[in-house]
Design a protein around this motif. Structure first.
Motif, PDB file in Angstrom:
ATOM      1  N   ALA A  99      -3.197   0.311   1.068  1.00 18.27           N
ATOM      2  CA  ALA A  99      -2.656  -0.613   0.279  1.00 18.27           C
ATOM      3  C   ALA A  99      -3.007  -0.041  -1.093  1.00 18.27           C
ATOM      4  O   ALA A  99      -4.232   0.298  -1.363  1.00 18.27           O
ATOM      5  N   TYR A 100      -2.115  -0.075  -2.121  1.00 21.17           N
ATOM      6  CA  TYR A 100      -2.321   0.283  -3.348  1.00 21.17           C
ATOM      7  C   TYR A 100      -1.606  -0.668  -4.199  1.00 21.17           C
ATOM      8  O   TYR A 100      -0.568  -1.230  -4.044  1.00 21.17           O
ATOM      9  N   ARG A 101      -2.381  -1.223  -5.282  1.00 22.69           N
ATOM     10  CA  ARG A 101      -1.855  -1.825  -6.541  1.00 22.69           C
ATOM     11  C   ARG A 101      -1.215  -1.075  -7.554  1.00 22.69           C
ATOM     12  O   ARG A 101      -2.004  -0.289  -8.089  1.00 22.69           O
ATOM     13  N   ILE A 102       0.118  -1.108  -7.640  1.00 22.00           N
ATOM     14  CA  ILE A 102       0.828  -0.212  -8.659  1.00 22.00           C
ATOM     15  C   ILE A 102       0.446  -0.328  -9.924  1.00 22.00           C
ATOM     16  O   ILE A 102       0.434   0.692 -10.661  1.00 22.00           O
ATOM     17  N   ARG A 103       0.017  -1.599 -10.319  1.00 23.39           N
ATOM     18  CA  ARG A 103      -0.237  -1.682 -11.883  1.00 23.39           C
ATOM     19  C   ARG A 103      -1.451  -1.097 -12.251  1.00 23.39           C
ATOM     20  O   ARG A 103      -1.489  -0.308 -13.248  1.00 23.39           O
ATOM     21  N   ASN A 104      -2.423  -0.954 -11.468  1.00 20.75           N
ATOM     22  CA  ASN A 104      -3.699  -0.194 -12.025  1.00 20.75           C
ATOM     23  C   ASN A 104      -4.243   0.751 -10.722  1.00 20.75           C
ATOM     24  O   ASN A 104      -5.615   1.199 -10.993  1.00 20.75           O
ATOM     25  N   ASP A 106      -5.586   0.430  -7.733  1.00 26.04           N
ATOM     26  CA  ASP A 106      -6.429  -0.183  -6.711  1.00 26.04           C
ATOM     27  C   ASP A 106      -5.908   0.179  -5.536  1.00 26.04           C
ATOM     28  O   ASP A 106      -4.644   0.227  -5.193  1.00 26.04           O
ATOM     29  N   LYS A 107      -6.960   0.597  -4.709  1.00 24.03           N
ATOM     30  CA  LYS A 107      -6.711   1.122  -3.334  1.00 24.03           C
ATOM     31  C   LYS A 107      -7.377   0.180  -2.271  1.00 24.03           C
ATOM     32  O   LYS A 107      -8.612  -0.447  -2.493  1.00 24.03           O
ATOM     33  N   GLY A 108      -6.893  -0.043  -0.978  1.00 25.20           N
ATOM     34  CA  GLY A 108      -7.449  -0.489   0.118  1.00 25.20           C
ATOM     35  C   GLY A 108      -7.601  -2.054  -0.138  1.00 25.20           C
ATOM     36  O   GLY A 108      -6.664  -2.616  -0.867  1.00 25.20           O
ATOM     37  N   THR A 109      -8.628  -2.865   0.326  1.00 29.54           N
ATOM     38  CA  THR A 109      -8.803  -4.122  -0.008  1.00 29.54           C
ATOM     39  C   THR A 109      -8.828  -4.647  -1.247  1.00 29.54           C
ATOM     40  O   THR A 109      -8.442  -5.732  -1.607  1.00 29.54           O
ATOM     41  N   GLU A 110      -9.340  -3.749  -2.124  1.00 29.73           N
ATOM     42  CA  GLU A 110      -8.985  -4.126  -3.717  1.00 29.73           C
ATOM     43  C   GLU A 110      -7.748  -4.386  -4.200  1.00 29.73           C
ATOM     44  O   GLU A 110      -7.578  -5.462  -5.034  1.00 29.73           O
ATOM     45  N   ALA A 111      -6.817  -3.710  -3.345  1.00 23.95           N
ATOM     46  CA  ALA A 111      -5.419  -3.848  -3.952  1.00 23.95           C
ATOM     47  C   ALA A 111      -4.799  -5.403  -3.471  1.00 23.95           C
ATOM     48  O   ALA A 111      -3.727  -5.892  -3.857  1.00 23.95           O
ATOM     49  N   LEU A 112      -5.699  -5.744  -2.274  1.00 23.44           N
ATOM     50  CA  LEU A 112      -4.984  -7.083  -1.941  1.00 23.44           C
ATOM     51  C   LEU A 112      -5.182  -8.225  -2.871  1.00 23.44           C
ATOM     52  O   LEU A 112      -4.530  -9.192  -2.838  1.00 23.44           O
TER      53      LEU A 112
END
Length: 112
Positions: A99-104, A106-112
């Motif tokens: 998973a990736y957070r587009i805003r910054n 973040d990857k993996g569980t950090e992106a959740l």
């Protein structure tokens, strides 16, 4: 990470939403779906004409979560969504590779 997909009775959505939120789930997706299963649609009337719809409206919930939270989320959906009647729904579990957070970024569980 796991992706949980649950097809539930629309009438149970608010209860399930409250239960999931109480577990600390910060994000999930839901939408109205139509389907067919073992439950038969009830006859309805539209402008005085009776008809039997070929589908039954339901709500689909999608949640991506860390592995350690999966069981409590599933238990929440099972206990809160159960009426004991045909048509209570189904839960499907998939492996989520990343998973990736587009805003910054973040990857993996950090992106959740």
């Amino acid at each position: 990470m796991k992706k949980i997909e649950a097809i539930i009775r629309t009438s149970k959505f608010e209860e399930i939403h409250q239960c999931i939120a109480s577990l600390g789930v910060k994000f999930f997706t839901f939408y109205e779906v139509k389907g067919m299963g073992m439950e038969h649609a009830k006859p309805q009337t539209y402008r005085g004409v009776a008809y039997e719809p070929a589908y039954i409206p339901r709500t689909k919930i999608e949640i991506v979560t860390a592995d350690e939270h999966m069981d409590e989320i599933i238990n929440c959906i099972l206990t809160t969504g159960r009426t004991g009647e045909v048509g209570d729904g189904k839960i499907f579990i998939y492996e989520a590779l990343d998973a990736y957070r587009i805003r910054n970024n973040d990857k993996g569980t950090e992106a959740l």
